[in-house]
Design an enzyme around this catalytic site. Structure first.
Site, PDB file in Angstrom:
ATOM      1  N   ASN A   1      10.670 -60.520  17.317  1.00  0.00           N
ATOM      2  CA  ASN A   1      11.615 -59.443  17.052  1.00  0.00           C
ATOM      3  C   ASN A   1      12.772 -60.056  16.253  1.00  0.00           C
ATOM      4  O   ASN A   1      13.665 -60.672  16.817  1.00  0.00           O
ATOM      5  CB  ASN A   1      12.085 -58.885  18.404  1.00  0.00           C
ATOM      6  CG  ASN A   1      13.114 -57.805  18.253  1.00  0.00           C
ATOM      7  OD1 ASN A   1      13.527 -57.461  17.143  1.00  0.00           O
ATOM      8  ND2 ASN A   1      13.546 -57.248  19.375  1.00  0.00           N
TER       9      ASN A   1
ATOM     10  N   ARG B   1       7.954 -56.660  15.989  1.00  0.00           N
ATOM     11  CA  ARG B   1       8.699 -55.412  16.137  1.00  0.00           C
ATOM     12  C   ARG B   1       9.303 -55.107  14.773  1.00  0.00           C
ATOM     13  O   ARG B   1      10.020 -55.935  14.212  1.00  0.00           O
ATOM     14  CB  ARG B   1       9.803 -55.584  17.174  1.00  0.00           C
ATOM     15  CG  ARG B   1      10.653 -54.353  17.287  1.00  0.00           C
ATOM     16  CD  ARG B   1      11.846 -54.613  18.168  1.00  0.00           C
ATOM     17  NE  ARG B   1      12.648 -53.410  18.279  1.00  0.00           N
ATOM     18  CZ  ARG B   1      13.969 -53.409  18.350  1.00  0.00           C
ATOM     19  NH1 ARG B   1      14.628 -54.549  18.323  1.00  0.00           N
ATOM     20  NH2 ARG B   1      14.632 -52.280  18.467  1.00  0.00           N
TER      21      ARG B   1
ATOM     22  N   HIS C   1      13.849 -47.254  19.744  1.00  0.00           N
ATOM     23  CA  HIS C   1      13.414 -47.645  21.104  1.00  0.00           C
ATOM     24  C   HIS C   1      12.085 -47.011  21.472  1.00  0.00           C
ATOM     25  O   HIS C   1      11.776 -46.824  22.662  1.00  0.00           O
ATOM     26  CB  HIS C   1      14.449 -47.228  22.184  1.00  0.00           C
ATOM     27  CG  HIS C   1      15.739 -47.962  22.138  1.00  0.00           C
ATOM     28  ND1 HIS C   1      16.949 -47.355  22.417  1.00  0.00           N
ATOM     29  CD2 HIS C   1      16.035 -49.241  21.858  1.00  0.00           C
ATOM     30  CE1 HIS C   1      17.918 -48.240  22.305  1.00  0.00           C
ATOM     31  NE2 HIS C   1      17.379 -49.393  21.963  1.00  0.00           N
TER      32      HIS C   1
ATOM     33  N   ARG D   1      28.568 -49.511  19.712  1.00  0.00           N
ATOM     34  CA  ARG D   1      28.380 -48.387  18.783  1.00  0.00           C
ATOM     35  C   ARG D   1      28.952 -47.107  19.368  1.00  0.00           C
ATOM     36  O   ARG D   1      28.848 -46.877  20.578  1.00  0.00           O
ATOM     37  CB  ARG D   1      26.877 -48.181  18.512  1.00  0.00           C
ATOM     38  CG  ARG D   1      26.297 -49.193  17.552  1.00  0.00           C
ATOM     39  CD  ARG D   1      24.794 -49.036  17.441  1.00  0.00           C
ATOM     40  NE  ARG D   1      24.113 -50.192  17.981  1.00  0.00           N
ATOM     41  CZ  ARG D   1      22.815 -50.254  18.267  1.00  0.00           C
ATOM     42  NH1 ARG D   1      22.041 -49.211  18.058  1.00  0.00           N
ATOM     43  NH2 ARG D   1      22.288 -51.347  18.762  1.00  0.00           N
TER      44      ARG D   1
ATOM     45  N   GLU E   1       8.888 -54.067  26.366  1.00  0.00           N
ATOM     46  CA  GLU E   1       8.502 -53.785  24.977  1.00  0.00           C
ATOM     47  C   GLU E   1       7.547 -54.856  24.443  1.00  0.00           C
ATOM     48  O   GLU E   1       6.648 -54.564  23.662  1.00  0.00           O
ATOM     49  CB  GLU E   1       9.761 -53.715  24.106  1.00  0.00           C
ATOM     50  CG  GLU E   1      10.603 -52.496  24.424  1.00  0.00           C
ATOM     51  CD  GLU E   1      12.028 -52.601  23.918  1.00  0.00           C
ATOM     52  OE1 GLU E   1      12.835 -53.277  24.600  1.00  0.00           O
ATOM     53  OE2 GLU E   1      12.333 -52.037  22.867  1.00  0.00           O
TER      54      GLU E   1
END
Ligand code: AMP
Length: 400
Positions: free
Chosen positions: A10, A89, A178, A239, A383
């Site tokens: 990733n 990913r 996600h 964020r 994941e």
């Protein structure tokens, strides 16, 4: 070591997370992170066999050097020969990729094409793909897209109320992120609820440093809170999530910001960090709020309120609700946030079993709802496992 390991990567713009996943045992044999890439002091951290190792990389080292150093370690541990597939990913697949893809020159071109939608992420993902291709030229590589699971969202939910042409010609729409995590949670929730995934209706809150909530109807994503980019939606670590878009203009016209500064403000200085004026780390926010820090308390209140509003609104696309599911670093560990959110949702009849809520932390899954009202579940996400499983599935489908 049997030949069954998938090397999962990733690649972020200045970091690289990795794992070696044994798809037979579904366990991570080795995992770690290369951080601060491109800085004066990049570092590679590896966890293997219960040991943790930190290696200082040369000043300014980027992804290629981190991967080269990591692969030397894999050779030392005699793990490199057991790698049968590599799973990457990839953040943005646009509308081009509705599922994972075996990496070919055409797929690389496709990832490049949608790079303008994720200029910070997709190029880094491509660097990872090129770097591992050089080292393992004969090992098949697979791209697993963060956006793919959300490609079932209907048009009325993915379109913004902008001129339609901006969607048709420029691809401006909600994509969602996600997806790998929300997909994994749907499979796990179905098992825990004893239902086929195809009949599962849940609202999944993935709450980590980045956070998103997804409405899942009949096992498919039908709405999600992140948008064209991962900036929209919930309050996150740094964020801002949802904003009046006119704030952008106001900051530039009246407060002297330029566009790059606004982007840094929205992406890196807002959220829990911006409100609390303390930290983006939810654990520290909770501890400080408990000690009476007002900014931390306010950050928590806004985080929970926004999340509860999203969960409430996602009852609209679901005919019925089997459960609300919490996952991600915060969702899996914060009994405080889960309790607050369910309390805000009391109009739906949610109740909490506080003992179960405290038990479902630190990697433990479980139902946390009380005896009445809808179900609420905590499920640790994985994941890396989904990426590894997809890599094996696509590799084997080619071999057959
Ligand atoms: P992730 O991005 O999924 O790794 O999640 C990171 C977030 O999870 C950070 O904000 C952490 O502070 C938060 N987190 C991890 N453990 C806990 C905990 N025990 N209580 C509250 N938040 C936690």
């Amino acid at each position: 070591m049997k030949n069954s390991l998938v090397f999962v990567l990733n690649c972020g713009s200045s970091s690289l997370k990795f794992a070696l996943v044994d798809t037979k045992t579904e366990q991570q044999v080795l995992s770690g992170l290369a951080d601060s890439l491109g800085s004066d002091s990049p570092i590679l951290k590896v966890k293997y066999n219960g040991n943790k190792e930190s290696i200082d990389l040369a000043s300014g080292a980027m992804h290629q050097m981190a991967i080269d150093t990591l692969v030397s370690l894999l050779k030392q541990y005699q793990l490199d020969q057991a790698i049968v597939a590599i799973g990457h990913r990839v953040v943005h697949g646009g509308e081009k990729f509705k599922s994972s893809a075996l990496i070919t020159p055409q797929v690389i071109a496709g990832i490049q094409e949608v790079s303008q939608l994720a200029p910070l992420h997709n190029p880094a993902n491509l660097i990872g793909i090129e770097a591992t291709k050089k080292i393992f030229p004969s090992v098949p590589q697979v791209a697993v897209f963060d956006t793919a699971y959300h490609q079932t969202i209907p048009e009325h939910a993915f379109l913004y109320a902008l001129p339609y042409q901006l969607y048709k010609e420029n691809g401006i729409r909600r994509y969602g992120f996600h997806g790998t995590s929300h997909f994994y949670i749907a499979q796990q929730a179905a098992q825990m609820l004893g239902k086929p995934v195809a009949k599962l209706n849940i609202i999944c809150a993935h709450l980590g440093n980045g956070a998103s909530v997804t409405a899942i109807a009949n096992g498919l994503s039908v709405d999600t809170s992140m948008g064209l980019t991962p900036l929209e939606g919930l309050v996150m670590g740094t964020r801002c999530g949802d904003l009046d878009p006119a704030i952008n203009h106001y900051l530039i016209e009246n407060l002297g910001y330029n566009q790059a500064e606004v982007s840094v403000l929205f992406n890196q200085k807002s959220g829990l960090l911006g409100i609390s004026e303390l930290s983006n780390d939810c654990r520290l926010i909770e501890e400080s709020a408990a000690d009476g820090h007002q900014g931390a308390q306010l950050a928590l209140d806004i985080f929970c309120y926004r999340l509860a509003k999203y969960i409430a609104s996602y009852t609209v696309p679901l005919g019925e609700l089997d459960a609300v599911v919490f996952t991600g670093g915060i969702g899996e560990n914060s009994d405080v946030i889960r309790a607050n959110v369910l309390a805000l949702l009391k109009i739906f009849g949610f109740t909490l079993d506080q003992e179960a809520n405290l038990a479902a932390r630190f990697g433990n899954a479980g139902f946390i709802n009380g005896p009445t009202g809808p179900k609420a579940i905590v499920i640790p996400t994985d994941e890396e496992l989904v990426i590894a499983q997809d890599a094996i599935r696509l590799t084997q489908s080619v071999e057959q």
